[in-house]
Write a protein that holds these residues in place. Sequence first.
Motif, PDB file in Angstrom:
ATOM      1  N   GLU A 174      35.893 -42.828  11.972  1.00  0.00           N
ATOM      2  CA  GLU A 174      34.486 -42.968  12.341  1.00  0.00           C
ATOM      3  C   GLU A 174      34.305 -43.962  13.484  1.00  0.00           C
ATOM      4  O   GLU A 174      33.471 -43.757  14.372  1.00  0.00           O
ATOM      5  N   SER A 175      35.099 -45.020  13.466  1.00  0.00           N
ATOM      6  CA  SER A 175      35.038 -46.003  14.545  1.00  0.00           C
ATOM      7  C   SER A 175      35.480 -45.375  15.864  1.00  0.00           C
ATOM      8  O   SER A 175      34.843 -45.579  16.904  1.00  0.00           O
ATOM      9  N   ASP A 176      36.564 -44.622  15.831  1.00  0.00           N
ATOM     10  CA  ASP A 176      37.044 -43.933  17.032  1.00  0.00           C
ATOM     11  C   ASP A 176      36.005 -42.950  17.545  1.00  0.00           C
ATOM     12  O   ASP A 176      35.755 -42.857  18.748  1.00  0.00           O
ATOM     13  N   LEU A 177      35.399 -42.218  16.634  1.00  0.00           N
ATOM     14  CA  LEU A 177      34.378 -41.242  17.000  1.00  0.00           C
ATOM     15  C   LEU A 177      33.173 -41.936  17.629  1.00  0.00           C
ATOM     16  O   LEU A 177      32.636 -41.477  18.637  1.00  0.00           O
ATOM     17  N   SER A 178      32.767 -43.045  17.046  1.00  0.00           N
ATOM     18  CA  SER A 178      31.629 -43.784  17.569  1.00  0.00           C
ATOM     19  C   SER A 178      31.895 -44.281  18.986  1.00  0.00           C
ATOM     20  O   SER A 178      31.042 -44.153  19.875  1.00  0.00           O
ATOM     21  N   LEU A 179      33.075 -44.813  19.211  1.00  0.00           N
ATOM     22  CA  LEU A 179      33.448 -45.278  20.543  1.00  0.00           C
ATOM     23  C   LEU A 179      33.461 -44.119  21.541  1.00  0.00           C
ATOM     24  O   LEU A 179      32.950 -44.235  22.664  1.00  0.00           O
ATOM     25  N   GLU A 180      34.028 -42.999  21.137  1.00  0.00           N
ATOM     26  CA  GLU A 180      34.083 -41.817  22.004  1.00  0.00           C
ATOM     27  C   GLU A 180      32.681 -41.321  22.351  1.00  0.00           C
ATOM     28  O   GLU A 180      32.386 -41.000  23.505  1.00  0.00           O
ATOM     29  N   LEU A 181      31.798 -41.288  21.373  1.00  0.00           N
ATOM     30  CA  LEU A 181      30.437 -40.819  21.622  1.00  0.00           C
ATOM     31  C   LEU A 181      29.662 -41.771  22.533  1.00  0.00           C
ATOM     32  O   LEU A 181      28.880 -41.327  23.378  1.00  0.00           O
ATOM     33  N   ARG A 182      29.886 -43.072  22.377  1.00  0.00           N
ATOM     34  CA  ARG A 182      29.235 -44.035  23.284  1.00  0.00           C
ATOM     35  C   ARG A 182      29.713 -43.841  24.707  1.00  0.00           C
ATOM     36  O   ARG A 182      28.924 -43.900  25.652  1.00  0.00           O
ATOM     37  N   SER A 183      31.019 -43.613  24.867  1.00  0.00           N
ATOM     38  CA  SER A 183      31.572 -43.374  26.207  1.00  0.00           C
ATOM     39  C   SER A 183      30.962 -42.123  26.822  1.00  0.00           C
ATOM     40  O   SER A 183      30.583 -42.110  27.999  1.00  0.00           O
ATOM     41  N   ARG A 184      30.869 -41.076  26.041  1.00  0.00           N
ATOM     42  CA  ARG A 184      30.312 -39.822  26.552  1.00  0.00           C
ATOM     43  C   ARG A 184      28.827 -39.964  26.863  1.00  0.00           C
ATOM     44  O   ARG A 184      28.321 -39.353  27.804  1.00  0.00           O
ATOM     45  N   ASP A 185      28.114 -40.787  26.094  1.00  0.00           N
ATOM     46  CA  ASP A 185      26.698 -41.018  26.375  1.00  0.00           C
ATOM     47  C   ASP A 185      26.535 -41.748  27.713  1.00  0.00           C
ATOM     48  O   ASP A 185      25.654 -41.413  28.511  1.00  0.00           O
ATOM     49  N   ARG A 186      27.409 -42.723  27.971  1.00  0.00           N
ATOM     50  CA  ARG A 186      27.381 -43.416  29.263  1.00  0.00           C
ATOM     51  C   ARG A 186      27.671 -42.433  30.392  1.00  0.00           C
ATOM     52  O   ARG A 186      27.035 -42.485  31.452  1.00  0.00           O
ATOM     53  N   GLU A 187      28.622 -41.547  30.165  1.00  0.00           N
ATOM     54  CA  GLU A 187      28.950 -40.552  31.186  1.00  0.00           C
ATOM     55  C   GLU A 187      27.796 -39.580  31.403  1.00  0.00           C
ATOM     56  O   GLU A 187      27.525 -39.172  32.530  1.00  0.00           O
ATOM     57  N   ARG A 188      27.101 -39.229  30.337  1.00  0.00           N
ATOM     58  CA  ARG A 188      25.942 -38.337  30.467  1.00  0.00           C
ATOM     59  C   ARG A 188      24.869 -38.997  31.342  1.00  0.00           C
ATOM     60  O   ARG A 188      24.273 -38.366  32.214  1.00  0.00           O
ATOM     61  N   LYS A 189      24.659 -40.298  31.130  1.00  0.00           N
ATOM     62  CA  LYS A 189      23.687 -41.022  31.952  1.00  0.00           C
ATOM     63  C   LYS A 189      24.149 -41.108  33.402  1.00  0.00           C
ATOM     64  O   LYS A 189      23.338 -41.002  34.328  1.00  0.00           O
ATOM     65  N   LEU A 190      25.455 -41.276  33.604  1.00  0.00           N
ATOM     66  CA  LEU A 190      25.988 -41.325  34.965  1.00  0.00           C
ATOM     67  C   LEU A 190      25.857 -39.962  35.645  1.00  0.00           C
ATOM     68  O   LEU A 190      25.572 -39.897  36.844  1.00  0.00           O
ATOM     69  N   ILE A 191      26.034 -38.890  34.904  1.00  0.00           N
ATOM     70  CA  ILE A 191      25.846 -37.553  35.478  1.00  0.00           C
ATOM     71  C   ILE A 191      24.412 -37.395  35.981  1.00  0.00           C
ATOM     72  O   ILE A 191      24.174 -36.829  37.051  1.00  0.00           O
TER      73      ILE A 191
END
Length: 141
Positions: free
Chosen positions: A69-86
Motif C-alpha cells: 500500500e505504501s508503494d502504491l501510494s507513492l506511485e499514485l502521488r508520482s503519477r498525480d504530479r505527472e498528470r499536473k505537469l502534463i
Amino acid sequence: MAEEFLHRQFPSYTPAPGEDYMSEKQNAHFREMLTALRQEMSDDIERTVHTLQDETTSFADPNDRASQESDLSLELRSRDRERKLIKKINEALQRIEEGEYGYCDSCGVEIGLKRLEARPTATLCIDCKTLEEIRERQVAR
C-alpha cells in the motif's frame, strides 16, 4: 525523472548568431521537447494503470500488505504530479501556438533559452519567479 529524460534526449539549443528570440526554429525545438516529454509521461501513466490492474495480489501478512500500500501510494502521488505537469505542458504548447511562449506572464520580458531548457513549462522570468517565491515564504510564516 522528467528532467533526466529531456536532457538525455534533447541537447541544449544554441541559437545562430543574430537569430531572433523565439524564432520558428526555437519554437519547433521546444514544441518537440514538450511533446516528447508529454508522451513519455503519458506512457508512464499508462504503464502504472496496467500494473495496477494486473497486480491484484492480496498479501496475508499485514507487513507485506502495508508495504504494498505504501508503494502504491507513492506511485499514485508520482503519477498525480505527472498528470499536473502534463496539464502545464499542454498550456505551454498552446502558448507556442499563440506566439506567447518564452515571455514572462507577469512583466512580459524574455524568459531566456537556458531557463526554458531547464524548465520548459516556465511562465515567469527568473526575477518574477524569485519575487513570487519570496511572497509565498512571507505568507507561509
